[in-house]
Motif scaffolding. Structure first.
Motif, PDB file in Angstrom:
ATOM      1  N   TRP A 160     -20.294  22.892  49.388  1.00 35.29           N
ATOM      2  CA  TRP A 160     -18.879  23.141  49.659  1.00 35.29           C
ATOM      3  C   TRP A 160     -18.447  24.497  49.100  1.00 35.29           C
ATOM      4  CZ3 TRP A 160     -14.738  22.488  52.324  1.00 35.29           C
ATOM      5  CH2 TRP A 160     -13.455  22.441  51.779  1.00 35.29           C
ATOM      6  N   LEU A 161     -18.809  24.786  47.850  1.00 30.44           N
ATOM      7  CA  LEU A 161     -18.435  26.061  47.243  1.00 30.44           C
ATOM      8  C   LEU A 161     -19.179  27.227  47.890  1.00 30.44           C
ATOM      9  CD1 LEU A 161     -18.287  25.099  43.450  1.00 30.44           C
ATOM     10  CD2 LEU A 161     -16.431  25.138  45.128  1.00 30.44           C
ATOM     11  N   LEU A 162     -20.462  27.030  48.167  1.00 31.82           N
ATOM     12  CA  LEU A 162     -21.229  28.082  48.821  1.00 31.82           C
ATOM     13  C   LEU A 162     -20.709  28.350  50.232  1.00 31.82           C
ATOM     14  CD1 LEU A 162     -24.776  26.988  47.639  1.00 31.82           C
ATOM     15  CD2 LEU A 162     -23.677  29.169  47.078  1.00 31.82           C
ATOM     16  N   GLY A 163     -20.348  27.285  50.923  1.00 30.66           N
ATOM     17  CA  GLY A 163     -19.790  27.452  52.261  1.00 30.66           C
ATOM     18  C   GLY A 163     -18.498  28.238  52.236  1.00 30.66           C
ATOM     19  N   TYR A 164     -17.659  27.970  51.235  1.00 28.99           N
ATOM     20  CA  TYR A 164     -16.426  28.737  51.110  1.00 28.99           C
ATOM     21  C   TYR A 164     -16.721  30.218  50.905  1.00 28.99           C
ATOM     22  CZ  TYR A 164     -12.619  31.081  48.728  1.00 28.99           C
ATOM     23  OH  TYR A 164     -11.684  32.009  48.343  1.00 28.99           O
ATOM     24  N   ALA A 165     -17.670  30.522  50.014  1.00 29.23           N
ATOM     25  CA  ALA A 165     -18.010  31.929  49.768  1.00 29.23           C
ATOM     26  C   ALA A 165     -18.524  32.594  51.040  1.00 29.23           C
ATOM     27  CB  ALA A 165     -19.051  32.028  48.651  1.00 29.23           C
ATOM     28  N   ALA A 166     -19.363  31.874  51.802  1.00 32.38           N
ATOM     29  CA  ALA A 166     -19.908  32.442  53.035  1.00 32.38           C
ATOM     30  C   ALA A 166     -18.806  32.700  54.051  1.00 32.38           C
ATOM     31  CB  ALA A 166     -20.961  31.492  53.614  1.00 32.38           C
ATOM     32  N   VAL A 167     -17.909  31.744  54.218  1.00 39.11           N
ATOM     33  CA  VAL A 167     -16.813  31.908  55.179  1.00 39.11           C
ATOM     34  C   VAL A 167     -15.887  33.040  54.744  1.00 39.11           C
ATOM     35  CG1 VAL A 167     -14.747  30.791  56.103  1.00 39.11           C
ATOM     36  CG2 VAL A 167     -16.905  29.548  56.036  1.00 39.11           C
ATOM     37  N   PHE A 168     -15.602  33.116  53.463  1.00 39.75           N
ATOM     38  CA  PHE A 168     -14.732  34.184  52.965  1.00 39.75           C
ATOM     39  C   PHE A 168     -15.300  35.553  53.318  1.00 39.75           C
ATOM     40  CE2 PHE A 168     -13.897  37.359  49.695  1.00 39.75           C
ATOM     41  CZ  PHE A 168     -12.519  37.393  49.680  1.00 39.75           C
ATOM     42  N   HIS A 169     -16.570  35.762  53.019  1.00 42.07           N
ATOM     43  CA  HIS A 169     -17.161  37.070  53.291  1.00 42.07           C
ATOM     44  C   HIS A 169     -17.309  37.311  54.797  1.00 42.07           C
ATOM     45  CE1 HIS A 169     -17.883  38.521  49.265  1.00 42.07           C
ATOM     46  NE2 HIS A 169     -18.314  37.333  48.916  1.00 42.07           N
ATOM     47  N   GLY A 170     -17.569  36.260  55.552  1.00 44.87           N
ATOM     48  CA  GLY A 170     -17.617  36.423  56.999  1.00 44.87           C
ATOM     49  C   GLY A 170     -16.277  36.845  57.557  1.00 44.87           C
ATOM     50  N   GLN A 171     -15.207  36.261  57.026  1.00 42.34           N
ATOM     51  CA  GLN A 171     -13.871  36.645  57.476  1.00 42.34           C
ATOM     52  C   GLN A 171     -13.530  38.075  57.070  1.00 42.34           C
ATOM     53  OE1 GLN A 171     -11.616  33.494  55.689  1.00 42.34           O
ATOM     54  NE2 GLN A 171     -11.911  32.099  57.426  1.00 42.34           N
ATOM     55  N   GLN A 172     -13.956  38.461  55.871  1.00 41.72           N
ATOM     56  CA  GLN A 172     -13.703  39.837  55.445  1.00 41.72           C
ATOM     57  C   GLN A 172     -14.480  40.828  56.307  1.00 41.72           C
ATOM     58  OE1 GLN A 172     -11.262  40.637  53.179  1.00 41.72           O
ATOM     59  NE2 GLN A 172     -10.956  38.439  53.522  1.00 41.72           N
ATOM     60  N   TRP A 173     -15.675  40.447  56.707  1.00 41.93           N
ATOM     61  CA  TRP A 173     -16.460  41.302  57.607  1.00 41.93           C
ATOM     62  C   TRP A 173     -15.719  41.504  58.927  1.00 41.93           C
ATOM     63  CZ3 TRP A 173     -18.782  40.364  62.411  1.00 41.93           C
ATOM     64  CH2 TRP A 173     -19.682  41.339  62.852  1.00 41.93           C
ATOM     65  N   LEU A 174     -15.174  40.417  59.481  1.00 38.81           N
ATOM     66  CA  LEU A 174     -14.413  40.526  60.723  1.00 38.81           C
ATOM     67  C   LEU A 174     -13.184  41.412  60.542  1.00 38.81           C
ATOM     68  CD1 LEU A 174     -14.459  36.880  62.111  1.00 38.81           C
ATOM     69  CD2 LEU A 174     -15.509  38.893  63.168  1.00 38.81           C
ATOM     70  N   LEU A 186     -28.631  22.949  51.118  1.00 33.06           N
ATOM     71  CA  LEU A 186     -28.110  21.824  50.340  1.00 33.06           C
ATOM     72  C   LEU A 186     -27.400  20.799  51.216  1.00 33.06           C
ATOM     73  CD1 LEU A 186     -26.670  23.823  47.324  1.00 33.06           C
ATOM     74  CD2 LEU A 186     -28.605  22.258  47.241  1.00 33.06           C
ATOM     75  N   GLY A 187     -26.700  21.274  52.242  1.00 31.47           N
ATOM     76  CA  GLY A 187     -25.870  20.372  53.026  1.00 31.47           C
ATOM     77  C   GLY A 187     -26.610  19.554  54.050  1.00 31.47           C
ATOM     78  N   VAL A 188     -27.659  20.111  54.648  1.00 27.53           N
ATOM     79  CA  VAL A 188     -28.368  19.395  55.719  1.00 27.53           C
ATOM     80  C   VAL A 188     -28.968  18.080  55.229  1.00 27.53           C
ATOM     81  CG1 VAL A 188     -30.372  19.503  57.246  1.00 27.53           C
ATOM     82  CG2 VAL A 188     -28.753  21.403  57.178  1.00 27.53           C
ATOM     83  N   PRO A 189     -29.656  18.041  54.076  1.00 21.24           N
ATOM     84  CA  PRO A 189     -30.182  16.737  53.621  1.00 21.24           C
ATOM     85  C   PRO A 189     -29.093  15.699  53.366  1.00 21.24           C
ATOM     86  CG  PRO A 189     -31.243  18.537  52.449  1.00 21.24           C
ATOM     87  CD  PRO A 189     -30.095  19.136  53.202  1.00 21.24           C
ATOM     88  N   VAL A 190     -27.947  16.145  52.845  1.00 20.69           N
ATOM     89  CA  VAL A 190     -26.847  15.198  52.605  1.00 20.69           C
ATOM     90  C   VAL A 190     -26.309  14.677  53.931  1.00 20.69           C
ATOM     91  CG1 VAL A 190     -24.617  14.853  51.493  1.00 20.69           C
ATOM     92  CG2 VAL A 190     -26.268  16.422  50.486  1.00 20.69           C
ATOM     93  N   ALA A 191     -26.159  15.567  54.915  1.00 23.78           N
ATOM     94  CA  ALA A 191     -25.674  15.139  56.225  1.00 23.78           C
ATOM     95  C   ALA A 191     -26.672  14.236  56.928  1.00 23.78           C
ATOM     96  CB  ALA A 191     -25.375  16.366  57.088  1.00 23.78           C
ATOM     97  N   ALA A 192     -27.967  14.490  56.702  1.00 17.73           N
ATOM     98  CA  ALA A 192     -28.980  13.626  57.306  1.00 17.73           C
ATOM     99  C   ALA A 192     -28.915  12.222  56.719  1.00 17.73           C
ATOM    100  CB  ALA A 192     -30.365  14.226  57.089  1.00 17.73           C
ATOM    101  N   ALA A 193     -28.612  12.140  55.431  1.00 15.62           N
ATOM    102  CA  ALA A 193     -28.504  10.827  54.787  1.00 15.62           C
ATOM    103  C   ALA A 193     -27.170  10.156  55.093  1.00 15.62           C
ATOM    104  CB  ALA A 193     -28.675  10.983  53.275  1.00 15.62           C
ATOM    105  N   HIS A 194     -26.162  10.953  55.405  1.00 16.62           N
ATOM    106  CA  HIS A 194     -24.818  10.418  55.676  1.00 16.62           C
ATOM    107  C   HIS A 194     -24.289  11.092  56.938  1.00 16.62           C
ATOM    108  CE1 HIS A 194     -24.784   8.630  51.618  1.00 16.62           C
ATOM    109  NE2 HIS A 194     -25.317   9.770  51.228  1.00 16.62           N
ATOM    110  N   PRO A 195     -24.685  10.660  58.122  1.00 18.44           N
ATOM    111  CA  PRO A 195     -24.320  11.356  59.366  1.00 18.44           C
ATOM    112  C   PRO A 195     -22.821  11.450  59.624  1.00 18.44           C
ATOM    113  CG  PRO A 195     -26.125   9.812  59.731  1.00 18.44           C
ATOM    114  CD  PRO A 195     -25.611   9.553  58.360  1.00 18.44           C
ATOM    115  N   TRP A 196     -22.023  10.594  59.023  1.00 16.40           N
ATOM    116  CA  TRP A 196     -20.584  10.652  59.231  1.00 16.40           C
ATOM    117  C   TRP A 196     -19.981  11.951  58.673  1.00 16.40           C
ATOM    118  CZ3 TRP A 196     -17.783  11.196  54.807  1.00 16.40           C
ATOM    119  CH2 TRP A 196     -18.373  10.764  53.607  1.00 16.40           C
TER     120      TRP A 196
END
Length: 251
Positions: free
Chosen positions: A44-58, A88-98
């Motif tokens: 969740w925190l890493l995703g926020y950092a990635a989105v933030f920098h992606g938005q700044q790039w745009l 980190l997120g893919v294994p959690v989503a695989a275990a909890h598809p919802w």
């Protein structure tokens, strides 16, 4: 090295509290907190950092066309945390598809934030409110992941939404709109209504929300420096978490 790290960490200090408090408020009272919470929180925190920098790039690609390096410096800080988020997120989503439809539900809000970033209007009130909704909804995600029923989780989630939505007009009155009486009236009126609603959720919530109303009524106009405003909001966020966990933890 400190300067390099600071270039990777988003400097939106209020956002870190908004990302952390709802997640912990859904995790700590849950009957079965576990490894999935730790992995999802990091993603969740890493995703926020990635989105933030992606938005700044745009944004910088649009407004700084004569300085391609200005946008380029956000590429690696977007790609590396984004890749780590996926690991980190893919294994959690695989275990909890919802979790996948839950992530899809947040996509429209991220799209709104991205549009405002691209237009260079990150400080818009609507943009701030759009960021608050998915952040507070993470309480519901963390609660379900830990076995807390939705009937017990919606009240603390709503309390988080009431508080963090209120920070949007309040911070305006302290910094960018410090001289606006209209913003002050809106902020005080909102916090008075939030106090009434929060008191219905739990009488204990009247304590922190009364303090939030008092700060919205008293502090604007006192020329506090932004670091002081930020420190006070961290304290207010901590007070909310300290109230939510014991109040809703036994339900």
């Amino acid at each position: 090295m400190p300067r390099r790290r600071s270039a990777w960490l988003p400097d939106q200090h209020g956002a870190w509290a908004m990302l952390t408090v709802p997640f912990l408020a859904g995790t700590l009272p849950a009957p079965r907190p576990g490894w999935a919470h730790a992995a999802l929180f990091a993603a969740w925190l890493l995703g926020y950092a990635a989105v933030f920098h992606g938005q700044q790039w745009l944004r910088l690609r649009r407004v700084a066309r004569r300085r391609p390096d200005a946008a380029a410096r956000h590429v690696r800080p977007a790609l590396v945390p984004g890749a780590a988020c996926a690991v980190l997120g893919v294994p959690v989503a695989a275990a909890h598809p919802w979790l996948l439809p839950a992530a899809a539900a947040a996509a429209p809000f991220v799209a709104v934030n991205t549009w405002y970033a691209w237009r260079g209007r990150e400080r818009a009130v609507a943009n701030g409110l759009a960021a608050v909704v998915p952040a507070c909804a993470m309480l519901l995600v963390a609660a379900r992941l830990g076995g807390m029923p939705a009937a017990a989780a919606w009240r603390p989630a709503l309390a988080c939404l009431l508080y963090f939505a209120g920070t949007v007009p309040y911070v305006k009155t302290m910094i960018r709109e410090r001289n606006s009486r209209a913003y002050r009236r809106v902020s005080v009126a909102y916090h008075a209504a939030a106090l009434a609603v929060a008191s219905c959720l739990s009488p204990w919530l009247a304590i922190p929300f009364a303090a939030y109303l008092a700060r919205a009524a008293v502090l604007p106009g006192r020329s506090l420096r932004p670091p002081v405003v930020g420190a006070l909001e961290i304290a207010c966020s901590a007070a909310l978490l300290a109230t939510l966990v014991p109040v809703f933890g036994g339900r």
